[in-house]
Design a protein around this motif. Structure first.
Motif, PDB file in Angstrom:
ATOM      1  N   CYS C  38       0.828  -1.199   0.000  1.00 29.77           N
ATOM      2  CA  CYS C  38       0.000   0.000   0.000  1.00 29.77           C
ATOM      3  C   CYS C  38       0.861   1.247   0.000  1.00 29.77           C
ATOM      4  O   CYS C  38       0.552   2.227  -0.675  1.00 29.77           O
ATOM      5  N   ALA C  42       0.743   3.989  -2.653  1.00 30.43           N
ATOM      6  CA  ALA C  42       0.403   5.342  -2.217  1.00 30.43           C
ATOM      7  C   ALA C  42       1.339   6.364  -2.826  1.00 30.43           C
ATOM      8  O   ALA C  42       0.918   7.448  -3.245  1.00 30.43           O
ATOM      9  N   GLU C  46      -0.135   9.282  -4.998  1.00 26.21           N
ATOM     10  CA  GLU C  46       0.003  10.683  -4.612  1.00 26.21           C
ATOM     11  C   GLU C  46       0.747  11.479  -5.667  1.00 26.21           C
ATOM     12  O   GLU C  46       0.333  12.568  -6.041  1.00 26.21           O
ATOM     13  N   TYR C 253       3.676   7.304   4.306  1.00 22.34           N
ATOM     14  CA  TYR C 253       2.586   6.782   3.487  1.00 22.34           C
ATOM     15  C   TYR C 253       1.866   5.639   4.178  1.00 22.34           C
ATOM     16  O   TYR C 253       0.647   5.519   4.086  1.00 22.34           O
ATOM     17  N   PHE C 257      -2.078   5.512   5.169  1.00 15.78           N
ATOM     18  CA  PHE C 257      -2.939   4.388   4.815  1.00 15.78           C
ATOM     19  C   PHE C 257      -3.595   3.795   6.037  1.00 15.78           C
ATOM     20  O   PHE C 257      -4.772   3.425   6.013  1.00 15.78           O
ATOM     21  N   TYR C 291      -8.616   3.491  -0.213  1.00 15.47           N
ATOM     22  CA  TYR C 291      -7.911   4.245  -1.254  1.00 15.47           C
ATOM     23  C   TYR C 291      -8.610   5.555  -1.554  1.00 15.47           C
ATOM     24  O   TYR C 291      -7.968   6.573  -1.812  1.00 15.47           O
ATOM     25  N   PHE C 294      -7.607   7.949   0.987  1.00 18.37           N
ATOM     26  CA  PHE C 294      -6.239   8.386   0.757  1.00 18.37           C
ATOM     27  C   PHE C 294      -6.216   9.504  -0.286  1.00 18.37           C
ATOM     28  O   PHE C 294      -5.494  10.491  -0.158  1.00 18.37           O
TER      29      PHE C 294
END
Lengths: 170, 366, 382
Positions: C38, C42, C46, C253, C257, C291, C294
């Motif tokens: 993840c 991520a 991002e 990150y 998450f 997600y 996020f």
């Protein structure tokens, strides 16, 4: 209402996600250079040059090195015509002052060399350049455009004309 | 109340938000600033002295390198000063072209100032890039006119170096048509933002009196509510022919300066509309010898650059090069009251206040 | 699933403690792998999303659509020289990046990915999350203190002040959920939401407070003052490089998450889908929600400027804390009245708007003058 400003900003940013990216993928997709772009790769015409060295005097940093030799017919033979682009700041004054239209700015910028002395452009380099810039040479505009095969770039500039087209659509 | 030992922090010359190489020696008590001492000179390149070795024409490209975010304004200032010294009169078309270029430059420079200010406040994402995108449009126009995007060397003693190309007018009109809408959008995005307001309102307040006594100029001075714009007070070129307003701040805080820049962009667009409409045909340059030899004497010319009053002081001894070449750099003078602005604020405010001054270190150190 | 397989295969063959150990190890490894993958995803999301928000392309060179960019990043960062600056406290300096990874990872332990699929299905899941979350500040302080750098130290000081302040509204906003569901167990909270509707709707105020407080704990803009790139260079991890820096980077990150997973469990119904769409496996729903959250974190980061430390603290103590206390009382009353879900939603939503508006108006009575500033003055007035 508190938070409305923040929310408005968030929505503005979200709208931009859907827009086409403004940046270009450089090596594959180059920015169209304008016709007057001042590039480092100077072009020079040996036939027109009389060796008067006005360009060398006009250069603020003294990049241009000229050595001449008198010929029997009253003209001068140009033995050395070097431009040290390591010093050059591309102000274009040398091109402007040339009374005989013998010197042109270049139309390229992607020049690099590993040694400092490779940055000195010699007579044979600048005498055989294919691409020219129309900087301060409007009379040569069409000739330059033909030579550069960049006519589109010269007459319309894609980068700036685009918003006007968008405006009409909207 | 717990007090800590004051400790000294060097902010810069290598720091993400000192706009180049400004160094601030901060004495801090925790987050609070007790004392600040700016250290300048890291970008000193002796440009004033260098000018005294060059002919008058050759000084123009070197002024490009001082305030590199507003090179057109620098060119304009030095060209006007040389004209004053040598008694040269520029043709009318050149005067209009100069105004157009100077105002486009103001738009570009203010866009960049806003973008960097937001960056300093921590909005490192979208807003910065949006402003840079708009600035890019102006740079495209400049490239079309003079072949360079940053160091133009366009405005010369006696006029401008060459006439604008035929595609110039449509390009500027296209820019003027699309830009105001974008500007409205960004203003909505930013000025109503509560966090931005919290960070700027009441921060870095400069009173009217302090602004005047410290020699501030430009948006710094007008942000404090002093109605002083050389385009109005002492019009050069043809600025007296245009109708425009001078935006004035109320309190003199960062928010006022931020908003004054926004409004100045709009006023510049107004001037641009009028200038394009009135742009006369004709010559763009009076014939000027390559080596100008002005009579012995001195000349001082002030113009309103995006950062404030930019002055060029030239002394001639009758030779080909200026005997003395001095620049009144607005960025440098706008740093004059750093102590009064920063002491008592916090580290985060230091960044915001320095960002709102909009300095260019190339001009500060020259 | 794997655990079930292990239990089925080895039941009776191996002693029970060994089976328990094996299932524990496989679960832990699974969660670790999930968290790390993840974190990698991520980084890509991002960078890509922020690129698009900044009208750029974002990474698109390494692999298709730049998907291998995080791996390239990792190789680059690990390949760099690990510099230990002069005068650092060597043990603490080296330990901080290792310690910082733990709290972020531990949060995943109690998050139920699907029905019965939590690594630790403890009865006090909510308390565990709060306790572990508060732990996250210690390695930051270790890093800041040991670095022998004033910027790092200031970052660490800010981190402590901020985390301690925001811990309170964070916890208080969770009390309302516990009151309603009547359990500290994560799974019970999810089951309650599946039955009665998401807590996001039932308690919008608590959801907002939790989101803000959690983003403060994560040090994401607008509350990333402990890193504060334009102020403190990089805050507490200014002096780190190479592999140690990569641990800080990955932790950031992973932590985001973990919090996204928490919010989707606590406020968005976890694996639950509501009345429809039961065909899709529960775990897919859970991951999709995580997600999405996020992306919301990335979105706020790309837009908002940063608050100043005193404003941030004032926001926690003067705004979030009173509101979360009011929220608890409100929820207690509503629970006592035993109203149907739709009424609770209506009452809470209206009250949330009224409370936020009223309280903000009370706090910012002085700031009203900004609207009245006129920059272009009429010619007569000049």
């Amino acid at each position: 209402m508190v938070g409305s400003g923040i929310l408005g900003g968030l929505i503005t940013v979200l709208r931009h996600v859907l827009q086409k990216p403004y940046t270009r993928q450089y090596p594959e997709e180059a920015v169209p250079l304008k016709g007057r772009f001042r590039g480092y790769d100077f072009a020079w015409s040996e036939e027109r040059c009389t060796g008067c060295a006005t360009c060398a005097k006009a250069c603020p940093h003294g990049c241009i090195d000229i050595v001449t030799d008198p010929l029997p017919n009253g003209r001068y033979n140009i033995d050395v015509f070097d431009i040290d682009i390591g010093k050059c700041m591309v102000c274009g004054l040398c091109v402007e002052v040339c009374p005989y239209d013998a010197l042109f700015m270049g139309a390229d910028f992607a020049l690099a060399s590993e040694r400092r002395w490779d940055m000195v452009q010699h007579k044979q380099d600048i005498g055989s350049r294919e691409r020219l810039s129309a900087y301060f040479r409007p009379a040569f505009g069409n000739e330059i455009a033909v030579r550069n095969e960049l006519r589109g770039d010269y007459t319309t500039s894609k980068g700036v004309a685009k918003p006007a087209a968008e405006e009409k659509k909207a | 109340m717990v007090t800590a030992n004051p400790f000294l922090v060097n902010m810069g010359p290598q720091h993400p938000s000192t706009h180049g190489v400004l160094r601030l020696r901060l004495v801090l008590d925790g987050e609070k600033v007790l004392n600040v001492e700016p250290v300048l000179g890291y970008l000193h390149s002796s440009k004033e002295k260098l000018q005294e070795e060059h002919t008058y024409l050759q000084t123009v490209p070197i002024t490009d390198r001082m305030d590199y975010l507003a090179a057109m304004s620098n060119n304009l200032g030095v060209a006007l000063a040389i004209e004053k010294l040598a008694g040269i009169e520029a043709p009318e078309r050149a005067q209009y072209l100069r105004v157009i270029m100077a105002e486009l430059q103001r738009v570009a420079s203010h866009c960049f100032a806003q973008a960097v200010f937001l960056q300093d406040l921590g909005a490192w994402g979208g807003p910065l890039m949006y402003f840079l995108r708009e600035r890019e449009q102006v740079l495209d126009i400049f490239e079309m006119v003079c072949g360079a995007r940053l160091t133009y060397n366009y405005i010369r003693p006696g006029g401008v170096s060459q006439d604008v190309p035929p595609e110039f007018l449509p390009a500027v009109h296209g820019f003027l048509a699309t830009f105001p809408k974008k500007l409205d959008e960004y203003e909505g995005l930013l000025t109503k933002n509560e966090i931005l307001r919290a960070r700027t309102v009441g921060v870095g307040v400069i009173s009217r009196e302090l602004a005047l006594s410290a020699g501030f100029s430009g948006p710094m001075l007008r942000g404090s509510g002093v109605d002083w714009d050389l385009r109005k007070q002492d019009p050069y070129c043809v600025y007296d022919r245009f109708a425009f307003d001078v935006p004035l701040g109320h309190v003199g805080d960062c928010y006022d300066r931020f908003m004054v820049r926004f409004y100045e962009i709009r006023e510049s667009l107004r001037i641009l509309h009028q200038a394009l409409e009135q742009l006369p045909p004709g010559e763009w340059k009076t014939p000027v010898p390559i080596v100008i030899r002005p009579p012995a004497g001195e000349a001082f010319q002030l113009i309103e650059s995006p950062r404030g009053m930019l002055g060029y002081y030239l002394v001639s001894d009758g030779g080909a090069a200026p005997w003395r070449f001095h620049v009144r750099a607005p960025s440098f003078l706008n740093l004059g009251a750093l102590n009064e602005m920063l002491v008592g604020s916090t580290v985060a405010d230091v960044v915001a206040i320095v960002g709102s001054i909009d300095i260019v270190m190339g001009e500060v150190d020259r | 699933m794997i655990n079930q397989f292990i239990i089925d295969t080895f039941a009776g063959v191996l002693p029970e403690w060994l089976i328990a150990l094996m299932t524990g190890v496989t679960g832990a490894v699974g969660v670790l792998l999930f968290a790390l993958s993840c974190a990698l995803a991520a980084i890509w999301i991002e960078r890509k999303l922020i690129g698009r928000m900044q009208i750029r392309y974002g990474p698109n060179r390494v692999g298709p659509k730049g998907l291998l960019q995080p791996i390239a990043d990792a190789i680059k960062v690990i390949g760099k020289e690990a510099i230990t600056p002069f005068g650092v406290d060597k043990v603490v300096y080296a330990a901080a990046p290792l310690v910082i990874f733990i709290p972020a990872l531990l949060t995943f332990a109690v998050v139920p990915f699907a029905p019965g699929a939590a690594l630790l299905n403890v009865d006090i899941g909510v308390l565990f999350v709060v306790a572990v979350g508060a732990l996250g500040v210690m390695p930051i302080f270790m890093a800041g203190w040991a670095s022998n750098n004033k910027y790092s130290l200031m970052g660490a000081m800010r981190a402590i002040a901020q985390t301690v302040s925001y811990e309170i509204p964070l916890v208080l906003s969770l009390v309302g959920l516990v009151l309603m569901a009547g359990s500290f167990k994560m799974e019970d909270l999810v089951l309650y939401q599946i039955e009665n509707g998401w807590f996001l709707l039932l308690q919008p105020l608590a959801a907002l407070i939790f989101f803000i407080a959690a983003s403060a704990e994560l040090n994401r803009t607008p509350t990333d003052i402990m890193e504060g790139e334009s102020e403190l260079a990089a805050g507490y991890h200014t002096e780190y490089s190479g592999f140690k820096f990569s641990l800080f980077y990955a932790t950031e990150y992973t932590h985001v998450f973990a919090v996204s997973a928490l919010i989707s469990t606590l406020f968005l119904g976890g694996w639950g889908t509501g009345p429809v769409l039961d065909q899709v496996p529960a775990i897919i729903w859970f991951i999709a929600k995580t997600y999405l959250l996020f992306c919301v974190f990335v979105w706020t980061r790309a837009t908002l400027p940063r608050l100043r430390i005193d404003q941030l603290m004032a926001f926690a103590w003067k705004f979030l804390l009173p509101l979360s206390l009011v929220n608890i009382m409100l929820v207690a009353v509503l629970v006592e009245l035993n109203l149907p879900g739709i009424v609770v939603f209506a009452v809470n939503a209206v009250l949330a708007v009224v409370l936020i508006k009223g309280w903000a108006g009370l706090l910012s009575a002085r700031g009203a003058t900004v609207e009245q500033r006129v920059y272009i003055r009429p010619a007569a007035a000049q």
